[in-house]
Design a protein around this motif. Structure first.
Motif, PDB file in Angstrom:
ATOM      1  N   ARG A  84       0.867  -1.173   0.000  1.00  0.00           N
ATOM      2  CA  ARG A  84       0.000   0.000   0.000  1.00  0.00           C
ATOM      3  C   ARG A  84       0.905   1.224   0.000  1.00  0.00           C
ATOM      4  O   ARG A  84       0.456   2.319   0.256  1.00  0.00           O
ATOM      5  CB  ARG A  84      -0.912  -0.017   1.218  1.00  0.00           C
ATOM      6  CG  ARG A  84      -1.889  -1.141   1.105  1.00  0.00           C
ATOM      7  CD  ARG A  84      -3.261  -0.916   1.558  1.00  0.00           C
ATOM      8  NE  ARG A  84      -3.777   0.397   1.733  1.00  0.00           N
ATOM      9  CZ  ARG A  84      -4.796   0.872   1.031  1.00  0.00           C
ATOM     10  NH1 ARG A  84      -5.326   0.171   0.071  1.00  0.00           N
ATOM     11  NH2 ARG A  84      -5.284   2.048   1.315  1.00  0.00           N
ATOM     12  N   ASP A 102      -4.303  -3.481  -9.639  1.00  0.00           N
ATOM     13  CA  ASP A 102      -4.063  -4.167  -8.374  1.00  0.00           C
ATOM     14  C   ASP A 102      -2.808  -3.600  -7.723  1.00  0.00           C
ATOM     15  O   ASP A 102      -1.739  -3.593  -8.340  1.00  0.00           O
ATOM     16  CB  ASP A 102      -3.880  -5.669  -8.603  1.00  0.00           C
ATOM     17  CG  ASP A 102      -5.147  -6.339  -9.081  1.00  0.00           C
ATOM     18  OD1 ASP A 102      -6.238  -5.931  -8.638  1.00  0.00           O
ATOM     19  OD2 ASP A 102      -5.058  -7.274  -9.901  1.00  0.00           O
ATOM     20  N   LYS A 103      -2.946  -3.114  -6.483  1.00  0.00           N
ATOM     21  CA  LYS A 103      -1.779  -2.649  -5.740  1.00  0.00           C
ATOM     22  C   LYS A 103      -0.999  -3.854  -5.263  1.00  0.00           C
ATOM     23  O   LYS A 103      -1.609  -4.797  -4.771  1.00  0.00           O
ATOM     24  CB  LYS A 103      -2.215  -1.806  -4.537  1.00  0.00           C
ATOM     25  CG  LYS A 103      -2.761  -0.445  -4.900  1.00  0.00           C
ATOM     26  CD  LYS A 103      -3.088   0.318  -3.635  1.00  0.00           C
ATOM     27  CE  LYS A 103      -3.549   1.719  -3.923  1.00  0.00           C
ATOM     28  NZ  LYS A 103      -3.852   2.454  -2.698  1.00  0.00           N
ATOM     29  N   ALA A 109      -5.966  -2.787  -3.417  1.00  0.00           N
ATOM     30  CA  ALA A 109      -5.324  -4.032  -2.999  1.00  0.00           C
ATOM     31  C   ALA A 109      -6.327  -5.181  -2.992  1.00  0.00           C
ATOM     32  O   ALA A 109      -5.959  -6.329  -2.781  1.00  0.00           O
ATOM     33  CB  ALA A 109      -4.716  -3.865  -1.608  1.00  0.00           C
TER      34      ALA A 109
END
Length: 145
Positions: A8, A123-124, A106
Motif C-alpha cells: 500500500r 491491483d496494488k 489491494a
C-alpha cells in the motif's frame, strides 16, 4: 521497487528518456482520490511525469465530490477504500458525467462494486507503466463533446 506501488506504499517515477511527443496524457486533468499521504504524493509525481495536471489529491469522498463540482476533470484515479469508506459515490458521480476512471486497490476486481465492474482496475502494487496504459485507454474511450 522501481516503477511500482509497493504494497500500500510508494509509487516510484518511471524512467523516461529524451523528448516526449504530444499525446493524450499531456495536460489531462486527473483527479486523485487516495487517503495515504505518501502514496498520493508519489502518484502525483508519476502523473506529472506523464504530462498530466493533478487535481487534488482528495483524502475523503467528500473532498473528491467537492473537487468534481468545482474543477475541470478529464479522468480520475480512485483508491477503492478511502479511510474505511468505499469510494463508489465518487465513481458514480464520474460515471454520471461520462468521465473515465481507474480504480487502484489491494482488493482486486472483486473489491469493485458490480455497477463499476467494467472499469479498469489496477491491483496494488502496480507499476507506473500499468497506470499509464490504463489512463491512456480510459481517455481514448472517452466521448468528446
Amino acid at each position: 521497487m522501481s516503477g511500482a506501488v509497493a504494497g500500500r506504499g510508494a509509487v516510484s517515477l518511471p524512467r523516461t528518456g529524451g523528448a516526449r511527443r504530444q499525446d493524450i496524457l499531456d495536460g489531462a486533468r486527473i483527479l486523485v482520490v487516495e487517503d495515504e499521504f505518501l502514496v498520493a504524493a508519489l502518484l502525483e509525481d508519476v502523473l506529472r511525469s506523464f504530462g498530466c495536471d493533478v487535481v487534488g489529491p482528495a483524502a475523503t469522498v467528500e473532498e473528491a465530490l467537492a473537487l468534481l463540482d468545482t474543477q475541470e476533470i478529464d479522468a480520475a484515479v480512485l483508491d477503492v477504500n478511502i479511510a474505511g469508506t468505499p469510494v463508489f459515490p465518487v465513481a458514480d458521480a464520474l460515471t454520471e458525467r461520462d468521465l473515465p476512471l481507474v480504480f487502484a486497490t489491494a482488493y482486486g476486481a472483486a473489491g469493485v462494486a458490480q455497477r463499476h465492474s467494467g472499469r479498469a482496475v489496477l491491483d496494488k502494487p502496480y507499476h507506473a507503466r500499468a497506470l499509464e496504459h490504463a489512463l491512456r485507454s480510459a481517455l481514448q474511450t472517452r466521448r468528446r463533446p
